[in-house]
Design a protein around this motif. Structure first.
Motif, PDB file in Angstrom:
ATOM      1  N   VAL A 292       0.832  -1.210   0.000  1.00 35.03           N
ATOM      2  CA  VAL A 292       0.000   0.000   0.000  1.00 35.03           C
ATOM      3  C   VAL A 292       0.864   1.256   0.000  1.00 35.03           C
ATOM      4  O   VAL A 292       0.380   2.351  -0.261  1.00 35.03           O
ATOM      5  CB  VAL A 292      -0.956   0.028   1.220  1.00 35.03           C
ATOM      6  CG1 VAL A 292      -1.949  -1.119   1.141  1.00 35.03           C
ATOM      7  CG2 VAL A 292      -0.170  -0.027   2.535  1.00 35.03           C
ATOM      8  N   VAL A 293       2.156   1.071   0.308  1.00 35.27           N
ATOM      9  CA  VAL A 293       3.089   2.198   0.320  1.00 35.27           C
ATOM     10  C   VAL A 293       3.875   2.248  -0.983  1.00 35.27           C
ATOM     11  O   VAL A 293       3.982   3.297  -1.626  1.00 35.27           O
ATOM     12  CB  VAL A 293       4.053   2.100   1.527  1.00 35.27           C
ATOM     13  CG1 VAL A 293       5.095   3.218   1.485  1.00 35.27           C
ATOM     14  CG2 VAL A 293       3.274   2.144   2.833  1.00 35.27           C
ATOM     15  N   VAL A 294       4.473   1.111  -1.370  1.00 33.81           N
ATOM     16  CA  VAL A 294       5.192   1.014  -2.639  1.00 33.81           C
ATOM     17  C   VAL A 294       4.889  -0.340  -3.275  1.00 33.81           C
ATOM     18  O   VAL A 294       4.667  -1.327  -2.566  1.00 33.81           O
ATOM     19  CB  VAL A 294       6.723   1.163  -2.472  1.00 33.81           C
ATOM     20  CG1 VAL A 294       7.092   2.564  -2.029  1.00 33.81           C
ATOM     21  CG2 VAL A 294       7.275   0.126  -1.514  1.00 33.81           C
ATOM     22  N   SER A 295       4.886  -0.382  -4.577  1.00 38.18           N
ATOM     23  CA  SER A 295       4.674  -1.643  -5.280  1.00 38.18           C
ATOM     24  C   SER A 295       5.933  -2.502  -5.196  1.00 38.18           C
ATOM     25  O   SER A 295       7.012  -2.029  -4.828  1.00 38.18           O
ATOM     26  CB  SER A 295       4.326  -1.374  -6.739  1.00 38.18           C
ATOM     27  OG  SER A 295       5.461  -0.851  -7.420  1.00 38.18           O
ATOM     28  N   ALA A 296       5.791  -3.778  -5.574  1.00 39.95           N
ATOM     29  CA  ALA A 296       6.950  -4.671  -5.599  1.00 39.95           C
ATOM     30  C   ALA A 296       8.020  -4.146  -6.551  1.00 39.95           C
ATOM     31  O   ALA A 296       9.211  -4.187  -6.256  1.00 39.95           O
ATOM     32  CB  ALA A 296       6.517  -6.077  -6.006  1.00 39.95           C
ATOM     33  N   ASP A 297       7.587  -3.635  -7.715  1.00 40.18           N
ATOM     34  CA  ASP A 297       8.552  -3.103  -8.678  1.00 40.18           C
ATOM     35  C   ASP A 297       9.290  -1.894  -8.122  1.00 40.18           C
ATOM     36  O   ASP A 297      10.496  -1.738  -8.330  1.00 40.18           O
ATOM     37  CB  ASP A 297       7.848  -2.722  -9.975  1.00 40.18           C
ATOM     38  CG  ASP A 297       7.448  -3.940 -10.795  1.00 40.18           C
ATOM     39  OD1 ASP A 297       8.158  -4.950 -10.712  1.00 40.18           O
ATOM     40  OD2 ASP A 297       6.430  -3.877 -11.487  1.00 40.18           O
ATOM     41  N   GLU A 298       8.571  -1.034  -7.402  1.00 42.77           N
ATOM     42  CA  GLU A 298       9.214   0.151  -6.816  1.00 42.77           C
ATOM     43  C   GLU A 298      10.221  -0.266  -5.748  1.00 42.77           C
ATOM     44  O   GLU A 298      11.301   0.321  -5.630  1.00 42.77           O
ATOM     45  CB  GLU A 298       8.151   1.076  -6.232  1.00 42.77           C
ATOM     46  CG  GLU A 298       7.313   1.779  -7.283  1.00 42.77           C
ATOM     47  CD  GLU A 298       6.134   2.520  -6.684  1.00 42.77           C
ATOM     48  OE1 GLU A 298       5.803   3.608  -7.203  1.00 42.77           O
ATOM     49  OE2 GLU A 298       5.534   2.023  -5.711  1.00 42.77           O
ATOM     50  N   LEU A 299       9.873  -1.276  -4.981  1.00 44.36           N
ATOM     51  CA  LEU A 299      10.808  -1.752  -3.955  1.00 44.36           C
ATOM     52  C   LEU A 299      12.038  -2.373  -4.606  1.00 44.36           C
ATOM     53  O   LEU A 299      13.171  -2.147  -4.168  1.00 44.36           O
ATOM     54  CB  LEU A 299      10.118  -2.766  -3.044  1.00 44.36           C
ATOM     55  CG  LEU A 299      10.913  -3.183  -1.804  1.00 44.36           C
ATOM     56  CD1 LEU A 299      11.097  -2.017  -0.846  1.00 44.36           C
ATOM     57  CD2 LEU A 299      10.246  -4.352  -1.096  1.00 44.36           C
ATOM     58  N   LEU A 300      11.835  -3.143  -5.667  1.00 45.22           N
ATOM     59  CA  LEU A 300      12.962  -3.768  -6.364  1.00 45.22           C
ATOM     60  C   LEU A 300      13.902  -2.743  -6.982  1.00 45.22           C
ATOM     61  O   LEU A 300      15.090  -3.014  -7.169  1.00 45.22           O
ATOM     62  CB  LEU A 300      12.445  -4.717  -7.450  1.00 45.22           C
ATOM     63  CG  LEU A 300      11.932  -6.067  -6.935  1.00 45.22           C
ATOM     64  CD1 LEU A 300      11.154  -6.781  -8.031  1.00 45.22           C
ATOM     65  CD2 LEU A 300      13.074  -6.921  -6.440  1.00 45.22           C
ATOM     66  N   SER A 301      13.391  -1.555  -7.271  1.00 41.39           N
ATOM     67  CA  SER A 301      14.257  -0.513  -7.830  1.00 41.39           C
ATOM     68  C   SER A 301      15.297  -0.048  -6.815  1.00 41.39           C
ATOM     69  O   SER A 301      16.286   0.584  -7.177  1.00 41.39           O
ATOM     70  CB  SER A 301      13.422   0.681  -8.305  1.00 41.39           C
ATOM     71  OG  SER A 301      12.888   1.405  -7.199  1.00 41.39           O
TER      72      SER A 301
END
Length: 267
Positions: A218-227
């Motif tokens: 709900v804060v960041v997507s999986a893709d955003e975290l992987l970045s």
């Protein structure tokens, strides 16, 4: 004085290759035999080198004792914490540090996220060993027979639909993690929580701890975290370098950054 110390220290890498005689030491240092002998006698008196019956010199037991004592007194948590706090300040997400002890992976440090949503993880608490990114990193570094034995005696709870189903799948995931040099947990423990981690390496490149960044989707997507993976790996490498007393360490072999649009997949 500094030149003498430098010459004495230069003897140690030579002897690490195996026993050497006086002539070999003098040749390596490019000094007269009398100078080499004086340095060797001093090191011998302090137990740093040992003279064998065949008159060759090898590294002494005192050196190994000092090295072992230094390793035992290293506190990876103390070294890592400033780096973890810096990463947390930069990204705002929860940062964990974990180690493998007595068949469990335990959190030994945690820096909370800046947002109201909190994770239930606690320092000193075992992690979900079959799905957590830090657990995958720590177990992936075990020798293959030990890795297989651990995997085969574990239970595989179905925390979510993305949880690791069995030993075969877990061993395949560990092989992947070992090759690429990083790990993820994308909803394997909690559907709403994603995590990316990197290993902290000690002497000879062995993994002594693992760190991770976790965030709810709900804060960041999986893709955003992987970045954030490049930043996470740089942090782990900085901790590793400080832990072993080196200014920098080479990136682990086989490490690759994920594609920016990495597909969400089961561990």
């Amino acid at each position: 004085m500094s030149q003498t110390v430098g010459r004495a220290l230069s003897i140690l890498p030579l002897l690490a290759e195996g026993p050497a005689n006086l002539e070999q030491v003098a040749s390596r240092l490019d000094v007269h035999k009398s100078t080499a002998l004086r340095l060797l006698r001093t090191l011998h008196e302090h137990g740093i080198v040992y003279r064998q019956p065949d008159q060759r010199y090898r590294l002494g037991a005192r050196l190994f004792a000092l090295a072992q004592e230094a390793v035992e007194n290293l506190d990876v948590r103390e070294i890592a914490h400033p780096h973890l706090a810096e990463l947390n300040a930069a990204c705002g997400h929860t940062v964990h540090l974990a180690v493998y002890e007595e068949d469990e992976v335990l959190y030994i440090d945690k820096v909370e996220s800046r947002y109201p949503v909190r994770m239930y993880s606690r320092i000193g608490k075992p992690v979900a060993i079959t799905v957590a990114a830090v657990a995958k990193l720590l177990l992936a570094d075990l020798p293959e027979p030990e890795r297989r034995a651990v995997a085969e005696r574990l239970d595989y709870p179905r925390y979510t639909s993305r949880s690791t189903p069995d030993a075969a799948a877990f061993l395949a995931e560990l092989a992947k993690v070992r090759e690429q040099g990083w790990a993820t947990d994308l909803g394997g423990h909690e559907e709403s929580i994603n995590c990316v981690g990197a290993p902290i390496r000690g002497a000879e490149g062995r993994v002594v701890a693992a760190m991770s960044v976790s965030a709810p989707n709900v804060v960041v997507s999986a893709d955003e975290l992987l970045s954030l993976l490049p930043r996470v790996r740089r942090t782990a490498e900085a901790i590793s370098a400080e832990y072993v007393g080196q200014p920098t360490l080479p990136q682990p072999t086989g490490g690759r950054h994920p594609h920016p649009r990495h597909k969400r997949a089961a561990p």
